[in-house]
Design a protein around this motif. Structure first.
Motif, PDB file in Angstrom:
ATOM      1  N   MET A   1      12.435 149.293  72.627  1.00 10.60           N
ATOM      2  CA  MET A   1      13.006 149.150  71.081  1.00 10.60           C
ATOM      3  C   MET A   1      13.761 147.631  70.979  1.00 10.60           C
ATOM      4  SD  MET A   1      12.311 149.138  68.157  1.00 10.60           S
ATOM      5  CE  MET A   1      12.859 151.286  67.973  1.00 10.60           C
ATOM      6  N   ALA A   2      12.784 146.634  70.650  1.00 11.16           N
ATOM      7  CA  ALA A   2      13.233 145.505  70.982  1.00 11.16           C
ATOM      8  C   ALA A   2      12.734 144.607  69.409  1.00 11.16           C
ATOM      9  CB  ALA A   2      12.669 144.434  71.699  1.00 11.16           C
ATOM     10  N   THR A   3      13.713 143.876  68.794  1.00 11.15           N
ATOM     11  CA  THR A   3      13.290 142.953  67.347  1.00 11.15           C
ATOM     12  C   THR A   3      12.766 141.762  67.821  1.00 11.15           C
ATOM     13  OG1 THR A   3      15.488 142.177  67.844  1.00 11.15           O
ATOM     14  CG2 THR A   3      14.890 145.061  66.762  1.00 11.15           C
ATOM     15  N   ALA A   4      12.142 141.390  67.228  1.00 12.46           N
ATOM     16  CA  ALA A   4      12.101 139.360  67.050  1.00 12.46           C
ATOM     17  C   ALA A   4      11.907 139.512  65.306  1.00 12.46           C
ATOM     18  CB  ALA A   4      10.641 139.241  67.817  1.00 12.46           C
ATOM     19  N   GLU A   5      11.380 138.219  65.619  1.00  8.54           N
ATOM     20  CA  GLU A   5      11.253 137.096  63.487  1.00  8.54           C
ATOM     21  C   GLU A   5       9.478 138.206  63.141  1.00  8.54           C
ATOM     22  OE1 GLU A   5      10.638 133.145  64.007  1.00  8.54           O
ATOM     23  OE2 GLU A   5      13.081 133.407  64.802  1.00  8.54           O
ATOM     24  N   ASN A   6       9.360 138.613  64.026  1.00  6.72           N
ATOM     25  CA  ASN A   6       8.193 139.505  63.349  1.00  6.72           C
ATOM     26  C   ASN A   6       7.785 140.994  63.963  1.00  6.72           C
ATOM     27  OD1 ASN A   6       7.795 139.439  66.864  1.00  6.72           O
ATOM     28  ND2 ASN A   6       5.645 138.236  66.379  1.00  6.72           N
ATOM     29  N   GLY A   7       9.330 142.138  63.143  1.00  5.25           N
ATOM     30  CA  GLY A   7       8.820 143.007  63.647  1.00  5.25           C
ATOM     31  C   GLY A   7      10.053 143.768  64.691  1.00  5.25           C
ATOM     32  N   ALA A   8       9.884 145.078  64.859  1.00  4.16           N
ATOM     33  CA  ALA A   8      10.581 145.393  65.461  1.00  4.16           C
ATOM     34  C   ALA A   8       8.871 146.632  66.499  1.00  4.16           C
ATOM     35  CB  ALA A   8      11.107 146.435  65.459  1.00  4.16           C
ATOM     36  N   ASP A  12       7.147 152.003  74.930  1.00  2.01           N
ATOM     37  CA  ASP A  12       6.591 153.019  76.367  1.00  2.01           C
ATOM     38  C   ASP A  12       7.536 152.556  77.794  1.00  2.01           C
ATOM     39  OD1 ASP A  12       6.191 154.710  78.203  1.00  2.01           O
ATOM     40  OD2 ASP A  12       4.502 155.872  76.937  1.00  2.01           O
ATOM     41  N   LEU A  13       7.623 153.213  77.960  1.00  3.96           N
ATOM     42  CA  LEU A  13       8.619 152.435  79.074  1.00  3.96           C
ATOM     43  C   LEU A  13       7.965 152.518  80.841  1.00  3.96           C
ATOM     44  CD1 LEU A  13      12.631 152.963  78.169  1.00  3.96           C
ATOM     45  CD2 LEU A  13      10.750 150.641  78.059  1.00  3.96           C
ATOM     46  N   ARG A  14       7.402 154.084  81.217  1.00  4.76           N
ATOM     47  CA  ARG A  14       6.308 154.786  81.960  1.00  4.76           C
ATOM     48  C   ARG A  14       5.464 153.516  81.857  1.00  4.76           C
ATOM     49  NH1 ARG A  14       5.698 160.597  79.966  1.00  4.76           N
ATOM     50  NH2 ARG A  14       6.169 159.611  77.525  1.00  4.76           N
ATOM     51  N   THR A  15       4.450 153.957  80.822  1.00  2.00           N
ATOM     52  CA  THR A  15       3.597 152.910  80.657  1.00  2.00           C
ATOM     53  C   THR A  15       3.217 151.143  81.007  1.00  2.00           C
ATOM     54  OG1 THR A  15       2.451 152.555  78.405  1.00  2.00           O
ATOM     55  CG2 THR A  15       2.202 154.791  80.568  1.00  2.00           C
ATOM     56  N   ARG A  16       4.780 150.157  80.348  1.00  2.00           N
ATOM     57  CA  ARG A  16       5.014 149.227  79.863  1.00  2.00           C
ATOM     58  C   ARG A  16       4.407 148.924  78.492  1.00  2.00           C
ATOM     59  NH1 ARG A  16       6.576 147.161  85.439  1.00  2.00           N
ATOM     60  NH2 ARG A  16       8.336 148.248  86.246  1.00  2.00           N
ATOM     61  N   GLN A  17       3.796 149.962  78.179  1.00  2.00           N
ATOM     62  CA  GLN A  17       2.859 149.195  76.553  1.00  2.00           C
ATOM     63  C   GLN A  17       3.413 149.369  75.809  1.00  2.00           C
ATOM     64  OE1 GLN A  17       0.133 147.908  77.667  1.00  2.00           O
ATOM     65  NE2 GLN A  17       0.149 148.130  79.158  1.00  2.00           N
ATOM     66  N   MET A  18       3.047 148.164  74.944  1.00  2.00           N
ATOM     67  CA  MET A  18       3.771 148.589  73.276  1.00  2.00           C
ATOM     68  C   MET A  18       2.834 149.898  72.307  1.00  2.00           C
ATOM     69  SD  MET A  18       4.032 145.423  70.396  1.00  2.00           S
ATOM     70  CE  MET A  18       2.168 145.392  69.994  1.00  2.00           C
ATOM     71  N   ARG A  19       4.081 150.569  71.542  1.00  2.00           N
ATOM     72  CA  ARG A  19       3.113 151.779  70.742  1.00  2.00           C
ATOM     73  C   ARG A  19       3.066 150.778  69.507  1.00  2.00           C
ATOM     74  NH1 ARG A  19       5.803 157.268  71.765  1.00  2.00           N
ATOM     75  NH2 ARG A  19       3.105 157.649  70.883  1.00  2.00           N
ATOM     76  N   HIS A  20       4.391 150.365  69.066  1.00  2.00           N
ATOM     77  CA  HIS A  20       4.091 150.496  67.526  1.00  2.00           C
ATOM     78  C   HIS A  20       4.751 148.275  67.364  1.00  2.00           C
ATOM     79  CE1 HIS A  20       2.887 154.052  67.193  1.00  2.00           C
ATOM     80  NE2 HIS A  20       3.535 155.183  67.496  1.00  2.00           N
ATOM     81  N   ARG A  21       4.047 148.349  66.651  1.00  2.00           N
ATOM     82  CA  ARG A  21       5.347 147.038  65.802  1.00  2.00           C
ATOM     83  C   ARG A  21       5.331 147.453  64.205  1.00  2.00           C
ATOM     84  NH1 ARG A  21       3.238 141.248  65.923  1.00  2.00           N
ATOM     85  NH2 ARG A  21       1.990 142.687  64.761  1.00  2.00           N
ATOM     86  N   LEU A  22       7.042 147.599  64.239  1.00  2.00           N
ATOM     87  CA  LEU A  22       7.106 147.903  62.923  1.00  2.00           C
ATOM     88  C   LEU A  22       7.560 146.931  61.897  1.00  2.00           C
ATOM     89  CD1 LEU A  22       9.684 150.972  64.137  1.00  2.00           C
ATOM     90  CD2 LEU A  22       7.224 151.148  63.405  1.00  2.00           C
TER      91      LEU A  22
END
Length: 93
Positions: A1-8, A12-22
């Motif tokens: 999980m990471a936060t930023a100015e454009n959503g959280a 997926d740490l195994r694949t190093r791919q972003m799953r969702h932007r909240l």
């Protein structure tokens, strides 16, 4: 999980791919937990607290707050505790 100015963002740490932007706005805090056995993320946005389904990244519930939420946490009884300025708000189901 990471936060930023454009959503959280949920990664997926195994694949190093972003799953969702909240969401797509500023997020001041994120809390992870289970609601009725469903993995959720709760984000504190400008004047809202949003509960997200981590399975598909969709919003489940949004609560408008009287003050901008700074911090959020799940209490042992399942309540959501929100810190906003000098106030503490307890949200019960």
């Amino acid at each position: 999980m990471a936060t930023a100015e454009n959503g959280a963002r949920v990664w997926d740490l195994r694949t190093r791919q972003m799953r969702h932007r909240l969401g797509d706005g500023w997020v001041s805090d994120v809390e992870l937990g289970l609601l009725d056995g469903v993995p959720v993320a709760v984000t504190a946005n400008r004047y809202t607290v949003v509960v997200w389904d981590l399975g598909d990244g969709t919003p489940l519930h949004e609560t408008r707050m009287p003050l901008p939420p700074d911090a959020i946490a799940f209490a042992p009884g399942g309540e959501l505790v929100v810190g906003a300025g000098y106030e503490v708000i307890v949200l019960e189901r």
